[in-house]
Design a protein around this motif. Structure first.
Motif: not given
Ligand code: GDP
Length: 390
Positions: A131-138, A184-186, A242-247, A278-282
Motif C-alpha cells: 500500500p502507498n507505493v503509488g500503484k494507483s498514481s502510476l 487497506g490503510r486503516v 522503483v517509484n517516487k524517484w523524484d524524492l 520512475l515517478s508517477a508524480r512527474t
C-alpha cells in the motif's frame, strides 16, 4: 507411434492399435529406412490416412547410407514432410519432436496458451506492491500521459475492475484496478500485508506481466520478496518499478547504484527482471515502463527453433559439460522447447539424471543471454532419451 512390417503379427498390431489410433492427437508413422518402402507400410498408411488425425512420417535408421538413400521412396505415401531420423544416434529427432509439439498446439489452440495469439489479444498487466507505493498514481499517470482510450469494464470477480490502456498497437488490460484503489490503510500492521498479498496473488493469476512497484524512499521489504516469489511460481513476466524517484534525486552520484545493489540483493532470485526508476508524480520515465512491459511480454512468448537451440546446446556443453549429482558420465543429446509463457525446455540426456542445481542455473542463464529472455522465468526439465523402439 506406429510402424509396419511384413511380420505375421502385423495384423494383430493393427487391430489392437485401432483404439489408440482413434484417440491420438498426432500420429507418427515410423518406417524402417533400411527395408525401403514395403507393402506393409502401404497397408498401415492406408488405415491411418482414413483417420482424421495429422500424420507425421519418420523414416528411421537413416544413419545407414542405404536407408538415407531410400528416404525419397516414402514420399509416395503422401505424408509431408518426411522426417529422416536415426533413433539410435538421435539425428532428426529434435525436428520431429518440434513438429509433434507444433501439431499438438494446433489441435489445442483454443484451450492453451495460443489463445493469446491474434489481433484482439490483450496483455494482462498486474500492478502490485505494498500500500502507498503509488500503484494507483502510476496507473492514472499512464492513462493520462499516453492519452489512451480508456474504458472500465467489469472484471471476472464481483468488484474487480479492469482498465484497458492502448499503446501503439497493443492493448494492455490492467487487472483488478478496483482492488488497487481499495488499499487497506486503516488496518493495523500485519493485517494490511496479508490482505494485499492476497489481492496481489489474484491479480498475478490474471496477468501476463507483473509490475512490482517499490517505493524509492523505503526500498523493498520481505513482502515484496514474497510477491516476487508468487510471480516466479506462476510463470509470469516481471518488471521492477522503483517509484517516487523524484524524492531521491538529489541524493548524490552513488545513490542510484547503491539502491539497485541493495534491491537486487533483497530480491535475489529476480536478477532477470528489468528494473526502472520512475515517478508517477512527474511522469518521468513512465512511457519507458510500457516499453519494458512490452519487451518482457514478447520474451515470455518467444519460441526458439530446435536446430538453433541444438547449436546452442552443442556450444555450451562443449565449453561446460553437464554436472550432475551422480557419478555417471552425463551427456546432453539434444533439447527442445515444449512451451512458451513461460518458455519451457526439455533437455534429453543419455542417462536418467538431474543436473546439479548450479548447472541448471548456468543453463538457464545461458539460454536467457543467447535468446534474450528478458524478465521471464524459464522452466527446464531433464529427461533421459528413451531407448530405441520405446
Ligand atoms: P497505492 O496505495 O500503491 O495505490 O499508492 P497511491 O497511488 O495511492 O499513492 C500513495 C501516495 O504516494 C500518494 O500520496 C501519492 O500522491 C504519493 N505518490 C505516488 N507516486 C508518487 C511519486 O512518484 N512521487 C511522489 N513524490 N509521491 C508519489
Amino acid at each position: 507411434m506406429f510402424g509396419a512390417s511384413e511380420d505375421p503379427l502385423h495384423q494383430l498390431v493393427l487391430e489392437h492399435g485401432q483404439r489408440a489410433l482413434h484417440h491420438a492427437d498426432v500420429l507418427v508413422l515410423v518406417v524402417d529406412g533400411r527395408d525401403g518402402l514395403v507393402p506393409g507400410d502401404r497397408a498401415v498408411a492406408k488405415v491411418i490416412r482414413s483417420l482424421d488425425s495429422p500424420v507425421l512420417l519418420a523414416v528411421n535408421k537413416t544413419d545407414d547410407r542405404r536407408a538415407a538413400a531410400a528416404v525419397d521412396e516414402f514420399h509416395e505415401l503422401g505424408f509431408e514432410p518426411v522426417f529422416p531420423i536415426s533413433a539410435e544416434h538421435g539425428t532428426g529427432v529434435a525436428e520431429l519432436l518440434d513438429e509433434i509439439v507444433k501439431r499438438l498446439k494446433e489441435r489445442h489452440r483454443t484451450d492453451g496458451e495460443e489463445a493469446h495469439a491474434g489481433e484482439a489479444a490483450e496483455l494482462g498487466i498486474a500492478i502490485v506492491g505494498r500500500p502507498n507505493v503509488g500503484k494507483s498514481s502510476l496507473v492514472n499517470r499512464l492513462l493520462r500521459e499516453e492519452r489512451m482510450l480508456v474504458s472500465d469494464m467489469p472484471g471476472t470477480t464481483r468488484d474487480a475492475v479492469d482498465t484497458i490502456l492502448r499503446w501503439h498497437r497493443r492493448a494492455f488490460r490492467i487487472v483488478d484496478t478496483a482492488g488497487m484503489r481499495r488499499p487497506g490503510r486503516v488496518a493495523r500492521s500485519g493485517k494490511v500485508e496479508a490482505v494485499s498479498v492476497l489481492a496481489a496473488r489474484r491479480a498475478i493469476e490474471q496477468a501476463d506481466v507483473v509490475v512490482l512497484v517499490v517505493d524509492a524512499v523505503e526500498g523493498a521489504t520481505d513482502q515484496d520478496g514474497s510477491i516476487a516469489g508468487e510471480v516466479e511460481q506462476a510463470g509470469r513476466g516481471i518488471v521492477i518499478a522503483v517509484n517516487k524517484w523524484d524524492l531521491v534525486k538529489g541524493q548524490g552520484p552513488d545513490f542510484s547504484a547503491d539502491f539497485d545493489d541493495k534491491l537486487r540483493f533483497q530480491l535475489k532470485f529476480l536478477e532477470y527482471a528489468p528494473l526502472i526508476h520512475l515517478s508517477a508524480r512527474t511522469g518521468e520515465r513512465t512511457p519507458k515502463l510500457l516499453e519494458l512491459i512490452d519487451t518482457v511480454a514478447e520474451a515470455r512468448r518467444t519460441r526458439v527453433k530446435t536446430p538453433e537451440l541444438n547449436r546452442f546446446v552443442e556450444e555450451v556443453t562443449a565449453r561446460n559439460p553437464p554436472v550432475s549429482p551422480g557419478s555417471r558420465h552425463v551427456r546432453i543429446l539434444y533439447a527442445t522447447q515444449t512451451g512458451i509463457a513461460p518458455p519451457t525446455f526439455i533437455f534429453f540426456t543419455n542417462v536418467a539424471t538431474k543436473f546439479h542445481f548450479s548447472y541448471e542455473r548456468f543453463l538457464v542463464n545461458q539460454l536467457r543471454e543467447r535468446f534474450n529472455f528478458v524478465g521471464t522465468p524459464i522452466r527446464l526439465q531433464v529427461r533421459r532419451r528413451k531407448a530405441r523402439g520405446a
